[in-house]
Structures are given as structure tokens and as C-alpha cells.
Design a protein around this motif. Structure first.
Motif, PDB file in Angstrom:
ATOM      1  N   ASP A  45      31.972  92.995  36.389  1.00 32.62           N
ATOM      2  CA  ASP A  45      32.344  92.923  37.806  1.00 32.62           C
ATOM      3  C   ASP A  45      32.449  91.476  38.272  1.00 32.62           C
ATOM      4  OD1 ASP A  45      32.396  95.668  37.987  1.00 32.62           O
ATOM      5  OD2 ASP A  45      30.446  95.844  38.974  1.00 32.62           O
ATOM      6  N   TYR A  46      31.522  90.642  37.809  1.00 32.62           N
ATOM      7  CA  TYR A  46      31.515  89.241  38.235  1.00 32.62           C
ATOM      8  C   TYR A  46      32.804  88.541  37.829  1.00 32.62           C
ATOM      9  CZ  TYR A  46      29.971  84.383  38.608  1.00 32.62           C
ATOM     10  OH  TYR A  46      29.871  83.048  38.925  1.00 32.62           O
ATOM     11  N   MET A  47      33.237  88.738  36.599  1.00 32.67           N
ATOM     12  CA  MET A  47      34.471  88.111  36.140  1.00 32.67           C
ATOM     13  C   MET A  47      35.681  88.643  36.910  1.00 32.67           C
ATOM     14  SD  MET A  47      33.720  85.814  33.890  1.00 32.67           S
ATOM     15  CE  MET A  47      35.201  85.508  32.930  1.00 32.67           C
ATOM     16  N   ALA A  48      35.696  89.935  37.188  1.00 28.73           N
ATOM     17  CA  ALA A  48      36.796  90.510  37.970  1.00 28.73           C
ATOM     18  C   ALA A  48      36.814  89.934  39.384  1.00 28.73           C
ATOM     19  CB  ALA A  48      36.682  92.032  38.012  1.00 28.73           C
ATOM     20  N   SER A  49      35.640  89.711  39.954  1.00 32.69           N
ATOM     21  CA  SER A  49      35.564  89.134  41.296  1.00 32.69           C
ATOM     22  C   SER A  49      36.014  87.679  41.297  1.00 32.69           C
ATOM     23  CB  SER A  49      34.133  89.253  41.840  1.00 32.69           C
ATOM     24  OG  SER A  49      33.776  90.606  42.043  1.00 32.69           O
ATOM     25  N   LEU A  50      35.685  86.940  40.247  1.00 29.53           N
ATOM     26  CA  LEU A  50      36.189  85.567  40.151  1.00 29.53           C
ATOM     27  C   LEU A  50      37.715  85.562  40.092  1.00 29.53           C
ATOM     28  CD1 LEU A  50      33.777  83.782  37.618  1.00 29.53           C
ATOM     29  CD2 LEU A  50      33.944  83.405  40.088  1.00 29.53           C
ATOM     30  N   GLN A  51      38.280  86.456  39.294  1.00 29.75           N
ATOM     31  CA  GLN A  51      39.742  86.538  39.210  1.00 29.75           C
ATOM     32  C   GLN A  51      40.337  86.881  40.580  1.00 29.75           C
ATOM     33  OE1 GLN A  51      41.688  85.803  36.552  1.00 29.75           O
ATOM     34  NE2 GLN A  51      43.494  86.159  37.835  1.00 29.75           N
ATOM     35  N   LYS A  52      39.669  87.751  41.296  1.00 28.50           N
ATOM     36  CA  LYS A  52      40.128  88.138  42.641  1.00 28.50           C
ATOM     37  C   LYS A  52      40.184  86.921  43.562  1.00 28.50           C
ATOM     38  CE  LYS A  52      38.828  91.429  46.302  1.00 28.50           C
ATOM     39  NZ  LYS A  52      37.890  92.533  46.621  1.00 28.50           N
ATOM     40  N   LEU A  53      39.138  86.082  43.522  1.00 27.63           N
ATOM     41  CA  LEU A  53      39.135  84.891  44.365  1.00 27.63           C
ATOM     42  C   LEU A  53      40.173  83.883  43.898  1.00 27.63           C
ATOM     43  CD1 LEU A  53      35.450  84.080  45.349  1.00 27.63           C
ATOM     44  CD2 LEU A  53      37.040  85.780  46.260  1.00 27.63           C
ATOM     45  N   TYR A  54      40.375  83.787  42.590  1.00 27.61           N
ATOM     46  CA  TYR A  54      41.354  82.844  42.057  1.00 27.61           C
ATOM     47  C   TYR A  54      42.761  83.173  42.564  1.00 27.61           C
ATOM     48  CZ  TYR A  54      43.966  80.010  38.734  1.00 27.61           C
ATOM     49  OH  TYR A  54      44.820  79.094  38.178  1.00 27.61           O
ATOM     50  N   GLU A  55      43.015  84.429  42.799  1.00 27.03           N
ATOM     51  CA  GLU A  55      44.343  84.862  43.260  1.00 27.03           C
ATOM     52  C   GLU A  55      44.518  84.717  44.768  1.00 27.03           C
ATOM     53  OE1 GLU A  55      44.632  88.821  41.732  1.00 27.03           O
ATOM     54  OE2 GLU A  55      44.732  88.153  39.635  1.00 27.03           O
ATOM     55  N   ARG A  56      43.465  84.335  45.483  1.00 23.99           N
ATOM     56  CA  ARG A  56      43.555  84.099  46.914  1.00 23.99           C
ATOM     57  C   ARG A  56      43.996  82.647  47.178  1.00 23.99           C
ATOM     58  NH1 ARG A  56      40.968  87.334  50.553  1.00 23.99           N
ATOM     59  NH2 ARG A  56      40.435  85.498  51.773  1.00 23.99           N
ATOM     60  N   ASP A  57      44.258  82.350  48.434  1.00 25.46           N
ATOM     61  CA  ASP A  57      44.706  80.997  48.780  1.00 25.46           C
ATOM     62  C   ASP A  57      43.800  80.340  49.822  1.00 25.46           C
ATOM     63  OD1 ASP A  57      45.362  82.540  50.959  1.00 25.46           O
ATOM     64  OD2 ASP A  57      47.445  81.855  51.113  1.00 25.46           O
ATOM     65  N   ASP A  58      42.502  80.619  49.759  1.00 23.29           N
ATOM     66  CA  ASP A  58      41.568  80.008  50.706  1.00 23.29           C
ATOM     67  C   ASP A  58      41.580  78.485  50.545  1.00 23.29           C
ATOM     68  OD1 ASP A  58      40.223  82.584  51.686  1.00 23.29           O
ATOM     69  OD2 ASP A  58      39.957  82.708  49.511  1.00 23.29           O
ATOM     70  N   ARG A  59      41.450  77.787  51.658  1.00 26.40           N
ATOM     71  CA  ARG A  59      41.505  76.315  51.664  1.00 26.40           C
ATOM     72  C   ARG A  59      40.212  75.687  51.170  1.00 26.40           C
ATOM     73  NH1 ARG A  59      39.719  72.624  55.357  1.00 26.40           N
ATOM     74  NH2 ARG A  59      39.141  74.296  56.818  1.00 26.40           N
ATOM     75  N   VAL A  95      33.048  73.593  48.767  1.00 23.56           N
ATOM     76  CA  VAL A  95      33.935  73.494  47.608  1.00 23.56           C
ATOM     77  C   VAL A  95      35.343  73.235  48.129  1.00 23.56           C
ATOM     78  CG1 VAL A  95      34.882  74.704  45.603  1.00 23.56           C
ATOM     79  CG2 VAL A  95      32.475  75.047  46.278  1.00 23.56           C
ATOM     80  N   GLU A  96      35.822  72.010  47.957  1.00 20.56           N
ATOM     81  CA  GLU A  96      37.090  71.597  48.557  1.00 20.56           C
ATOM     82  C   GLU A  96      38.295  71.885  47.669  1.00 20.56           C
ATOM     83  OE1 GLU A  96      36.592  67.540  49.717  1.00 20.56           O
ATOM     84  OE2 GLU A  96      35.168  68.053  51.340  1.00 20.56           O
ATOM     85  N   LYS A  97      38.062  72.191  46.398  1.00 18.76           N
ATOM     86  CA  LYS A  97      39.146  72.587  45.492  1.00 18.76           C
ATOM     87  C   LYS A  97      38.758  73.923  44.866  1.00 18.76           C
ATOM     88  CE  LYS A  97      40.593  67.840  44.466  1.00 18.76           C
ATOM     89  NZ  LYS A  97      40.809  66.830  43.394  1.00 18.76           N
TER      90      LYS A  97
END
Length: 290
Positions: free
Chosen positions: A187-201, A211-213
Motif C-alpha cells: 500500500d505504501y508504494m502504491a500511495s507514493l506512486q499516487k502522490l508522484y502522479e499529482r502536481d502539488d507545488r 518539501v519544495e521539490k
């Protein structure tokens, strides 16, 4: 990583965005870094508090003082470890605000850190599902389900500012502990992938600096976890088949107080690898799958 020894701005509402103030609780440790950071969201007459923190009178009083005459629309918790949610009940009693956010989770935790135990006092008035929103004067918070560190973990997006409040899921100072039986590496890895696909600043975590990047960090975190997988498979192949043996070889230089937590993460990786058919368990020993 140890918490730094220099003085921290405890119990002070620090502006970090036109819509956000950050306040640090006085609970530093090798697991919480400088302490738990609570966030007050909203620049007008209505605010929300994210991760109110431990039930510490100094911290709660400082939150009340910083909130002032504003109405608290919601007290939001990312998850229910004891360094995050216990202040929700006393803060709700003082402000009359509802507790809205992650689901309750009460289970025995025989984990390696006292502050990681779950908070049995947490009783939300409303549980947010993935994508559900709440709003106030000039702001919106959207729940982003991110199980892994805990099964009930939520992040909160603030679209008006491009901010994601990441709780313990992503932190700039350290990787998150994933501790079975509730913590789940798949689940943790899937959640990381989910955040990676977002465009949060920008990310504001519950511990450590902003975390600025964010996408760069998340990509690195996924790579780090894949590296740990390869290390584990190599350790087993070399005959180091027990978790304790793997930890002492894989985490050289790590504070020995953190070895039990590292062992939990190794265990979480092994469970994930077993589910994928790469390893098998026999008692306390792990072997490469035939």
C-alpha cells in the motif's frame, strides 16, 4: 536521524503561506525529529487545524491563542499515532469544532516506539473518503487517501495554495516507518506512486522541513525502497535469513535505538516480496522462492 540540539520555535504560530501557519509541539525524539508540526489553515474568520498533535497543555494553549476569534471549522488528523491525534479531543472541547479526517484505528501495537502506539481516544465526527472535501473562508481541504504507514493515513490537499499536508507519509528529514501488521509496504508504494502522479507545488509534513521539490523526493523515495528490496534479496542469497541479521548489515551507522523500527520496515518488505512470490518464510527464517 537525531533531532537537532538547537532551540526550536515551540508553541509559536509561524506563517509559512498566506493561508497556513505552522506550530511545533515540544515532543522531539529520534522518531519525531524536532517534534510534531500542527498546521492552522485559513487566513480569515474560519480555520482548520491539521494534526493537532500530542495532548500537551502548552501546545494546545498555543493553538487556542493562535486561533484567536476565528471559528474552527474542523480538526483534521492524518492518522492516529499518539504524536498526531490525542490533542484533537481537548481542542474540540475547547473550540466546539468537529473532528474530521481519518478513520479511527484501535489495535495493539507492540512496535519499537512508544509514540507510534495508536490513539484509542480518537473519535471522529466525520470520516473523509478519498477525494472528499471540506471548506471554510477562502480555503478548501481535500482528502487524499495514502495507506501504508498506517491503513488509515490521509494527506490533505489545499488547492488554493498548491500545498499537500503529508503527515507521516512523506517527510523530508527521514523515510516513514512501515510497521506490520497495520503498516503495509504494498500500500505504501502504491500511495507514493499516487502522490508522484499529482502536481502539488509543495509538501508540508508533520515532521521536518517543507518539501519544495515533491515529485523529485517521491521518485527518490520509491527508488530507495526498491534498493532496500534488492538488499534484502541479496542478504537472503548470502545466507542472512533472519531480520535481525539483515538489519545490522543493511543499516550500518544507524542509531541502534532505531534498529527495531528498521526491522519492522524490513519485515514489511519481506511480506510484500512474499506476496509477489519472490521469498518464502519458514519460522523466523526467510528464503528465496524456488
Amino acid at each position: 536521524m537525531e533531532a537537532p540540539n538547537d532551540p526550536r520555535p515551540y508553541a509559536i504560530a509561524e506563517p509559512v503561506d498566506p493561508l497556513v501557519r505552522r506550530m511545533l509541539a515540544r515532543n522531539p525524539s529520534p522518531f519525531t525529529f524536532t517534534g510534531t508540526q500542527s498546521y492552522i489553515v485559513g487566513g480569515g474568520d474560519e480555520v482548520a487545524v491539521i494534526d493537532p498533535g500530542p495532548d500537551e497543555p502548552e501546545h494546545i494553549a498555543a493553538l487556542i491563542d493562535a486561533i484567536g476569534s476565528a471559528r474552527v471549522v474542523a480538526i483534521c488528523c492524518t492518522h492516529t499515532h499518539r504524536d498526531h491525534s490525542p490533542a484533537a479531543a481537548p481542542l474540540a472541547e475547547r473550540t466546539g469544532a468537529p473532528v474530521i479526517g481519518c478513520a479511527p484505528l484501535t489495535m495493539a501495537d507492540e512496535g519499537p516506539r512508544a509514540d507510534a502506539a495508536f490513539d484509542p481516544s480518537y473519535q471522529p465526527d466525520r470520516v473523509l473518503a478519498d477525494g472528499e472535501a471540506l471548506s471554510g473562508d477562502g480555503w478548501t481541504l481535500i482528502a487524499v487517501a495514502t495507506p501504508g504507514h498506517t491503513s488509515n493515513h490521509l494527506c490533505f490537499a489545499l488547492p488554493e495554495s498548491g500545498i499537500l499536508f503529508t503527515g507521516d507519509h512523506v517527510m523530508g528529514w527521514s523515510t516513514s516507518v512501515v510497521s506490520p501488521p497495520d503498516g503495509d509496504m504494498t500500500d505504501y508504494m502504491a500511495s507514493l506512486q499516487k502522490l508522484y502522479e499529482r502536481d502539488d507545488r509543495i509538501y508540508f509534513p508533520a515532521h521536518g522541513p517543507a518539501v519544495e521539490k515533491p515529485r523529485q523526493l517521491v521518485r527518490g523515495m520509491m527508488g530507495h525502497r526498491r534498493h532496500r528490496e534488492r538488499q534484502i534479496l541479496r542478504q537472503i542469497g548470502e545466507g542472512h535469513t533472519r531480520i535481525g541479521q539483515m538489519v545490522t548489515r543493511m543499516y550500518k551507522g544507524l542509531d541502534e535505538r532505531l534498529w527495531p523500527a528498521a526491522g519492522r520496515s524490513v519485515h514489511a518488505h519481506l511480506i510484500d516480496l512474499a506476496q509477489r512470490g519472490l521469498v518464502a518464510q519458514s519460522g523466523e527464517d526467510w528464503t528465496l522462492a524456488a
